[in-house]
Enzyme design. Structure first.
Site, PDB file in Angstrom:
ATOM      1  N   ASP A 184     102.448  15.555  39.513  1.00 50.37           N
ATOM      2  CA  ASP A 184     101.063  15.927  39.251  1.00 50.37           C
ATOM      3  C   ASP A 184     100.821  15.888  37.738  1.00 50.37           C
ATOM      4  O   ASP A 184     101.662  16.307  36.940  1.00 50.37           O
ATOM      5  CB  ASP A 184     100.790  17.337  39.793  1.00 50.37           C
ATOM      6  N   ILE A 185      99.648  15.411  37.348  1.00 49.86           N
ATOM      7  CA  ILE A 185      99.313  15.271  35.934  1.00 49.86           C
ATOM      8  C   ILE A 185      99.124  16.633  35.255  1.00 49.86           C
ATOM      9  O   ILE A 185      99.315  16.758  34.038  1.00 49.86           O
ATOM     10  CB  ILE A 185      98.065  14.360  35.781  1.00 49.86           C
ATOM     11  N   ASN A 190      95.176  21.117  50.348  1.00 52.59           N
ATOM     12  CA  ASN A 190      93.789  21.575  50.295  1.00 52.59           C
ATOM     13  C   ASN A 190      92.930  20.572  51.049  1.00 52.59           C
ATOM     14  O   ASN A 190      93.097  19.360  50.889  1.00 52.59           O
ATOM     15  CB  ASN A 190      93.336  21.697  48.837  1.00 52.59           C
ATOM     16  N   HIS A 219      96.853  14.510  50.421  1.00 52.88           N
ATOM     17  CA  HIS A 219      98.100  14.729  49.680  1.00 52.88           C
ATOM     18  C   HIS A 219      98.667  16.104  49.972  1.00 52.88           C
ATOM     19  O   HIS A 219      97.924  17.041  50.251  1.00 52.88           O
ATOM     20  CB  HIS A 219      97.887  14.560  48.168  1.00 52.88           C
ATOM     21  N   HIS A 247     100.942  18.964  48.082  1.00 54.67           N
ATOM     22  CA  HIS A 247     101.541  19.424  46.829  1.00 54.67           C
ATOM     23  C   HIS A 247     102.917  20.002  47.167  1.00 54.67           C
ATOM     24  O   HIS A 247     103.029  20.837  48.069  1.00 54.67           O
ATOM     25  CB  HIS A 247     100.721  20.566  46.211  1.00 54.67           C
TER      26      HIS A 247
HETATM   27  P1  5GP Z   1      93.612  18.918  44.999  1.00 54.43           P
HETATM   28  O1  5GP Z   1      92.781  19.699  44.014  1.00 54.43           O
HETATM   29  O2  5GP Z   1      92.793  17.807  45.626  1.00 54.43           O
HETATM   30  O3  5GP Z   1      94.348  19.737  46.009  1.00 54.43           O
HETATM   31  O4  5GP Z   1      94.758  18.254  44.144  1.00 54.43           O
HETATM   32  C1  5GP Z   1      94.552  17.154  43.319  1.00 54.43           C
HETATM   33  C2  5GP Z   1      95.671  17.135  42.317  1.00 54.43           C
HETATM   34  O5  5GP Z   1      95.723  15.838  41.766  1.00 54.43           O
HETATM   35  C3  5GP Z   1      95.507  18.120  41.169  1.00 54.43           C
HETATM   36  O6  5GP Z   1      96.619  19.012  41.131  1.00 54.43           O
HETATM   37  C4  5GP Z   1      95.416  17.227  39.928  1.00 54.43           C
HETATM   38  O7  5GP Z   1      96.086  17.769  38.816  1.00 54.43           O
HETATM   39  C5  5GP Z   1      96.083  15.941  40.408  1.00 54.43           C
HETATM   40  N1  5GP Z   1      95.591  14.742  39.770  1.00 54.43           N
HETATM   41  C6  5GP Z   1      94.276  14.392  39.581  1.00 54.43           C
HETATM   42  N2  5GP Z   1      94.183  13.193  38.971  1.00 54.43           N
HETATM   43  C7  5GP Z   1      95.477  12.774  38.781  1.00 54.43           C
HETATM   44  C8  5GP Z   1      96.018  11.591  38.186  1.00 54.43           C
HETATM   45  O8  5GP Z   1      95.329  10.693  37.714  1.00 54.43           O
HETATM   46  N3  5GP Z   1      97.375  11.497  38.158  1.00 54.43           N
HETATM   47  C9  5GP Z   1      98.191  12.472  38.678  1.00 54.43           C
HETATM   48  N4  5GP Z   1      99.510  12.274  38.596  1.00 54.43           N
HETATM   49  N5  5GP Z   1      97.705  13.593  39.241  1.00 54.43           N
HETATM   50  C10 5GP Z   1      96.352  13.743  39.287  1.00 54.43           C
END
Ligand code: 5GP
Ligand code: ZN
Length: 134
Positions: A50-51, A107, A120, A122
């Site tokens: 994760d970034i 989520n 996805h 986590h």
């Molecule tokens: P969500 O909020 O949908 O459950 O999780 C999305 C996740 O994707 C977040 O933890 C966010 O930091 C990660 N994320 C968003 N854009 C990127 C990206 O361009 N590269 C990577 N490696 N992670 C990303």
């Protein structure tokens, strides 16, 4: 007539699929168009860091095919969902967090806090976490 209709439908569907791949950051990571630190890749799924990590280990496991969220899953995807967990277990082992434990989070939708609309899981670990239910 029916054939022409079918051809039109197929071309529309492939355009929609193409548009998703064009705009979805996780599709771009899967295809290699966008950079990420990939820790696992096979025919069905890709796992990358994760970034914005919230713990020492924070990895995202995604299907290679664009699926918007858990809500968009179909019965035929059951094997894929199981495989995502198998990969999570394998990556957790490689990260050295199996013994200490880890958290798997998916989520789903706006109320669920989803921000990237490509399914996805986590994989989060490497530190003791507070229980999410308080
Ligand atoms: P969500 O909020 O949908 O459950 O999780 C999305 C996740 O994707 C977040 O933890 C966010 O930091 C990660 N994320 C968003 N854009 C990127 C990206 O361009 N590269 C990577 N490696 N992670 C990303
Ligand atoms: Zn996608």
């Amino acid at each position: 007539m029916l054939k022409a209709h079918l051809i039109h439908l197929i071309s529309r569907l492939s355009r929609i699929r193409h548009t998703m791949t064009d705009s979805c950051i996780f599709c771009k990571i899967v295809s290699g168009e966008a950079k990420a630190e990939i820790v696992h890749r096979d025919a069905q799924v890709t796992a990358f860091r994760d970034i914005h990590p919230v713990a020492p280990t924070h990895i995202l496991i995604v299907p290679n095919r664009h699926i918007e969220s858990v809500s968009a899953l179909e019965t035929d995807d059951e094997q894929l969902v199981g495989h995502i967990f198998t990969v999570a277990r394998k990556v957790a082992h490689e990260e050295g967090i199996s013994r200490g434990g880890y958290r798997l989070i998916t989520n789903t939708g706006i109320d669920g806090g989803q921000t990237v609309f490509h399914l996805h899981v986590h994989l989060i670990g490497g530190q003791r976490m507070r229980h999410p239910m308080g």
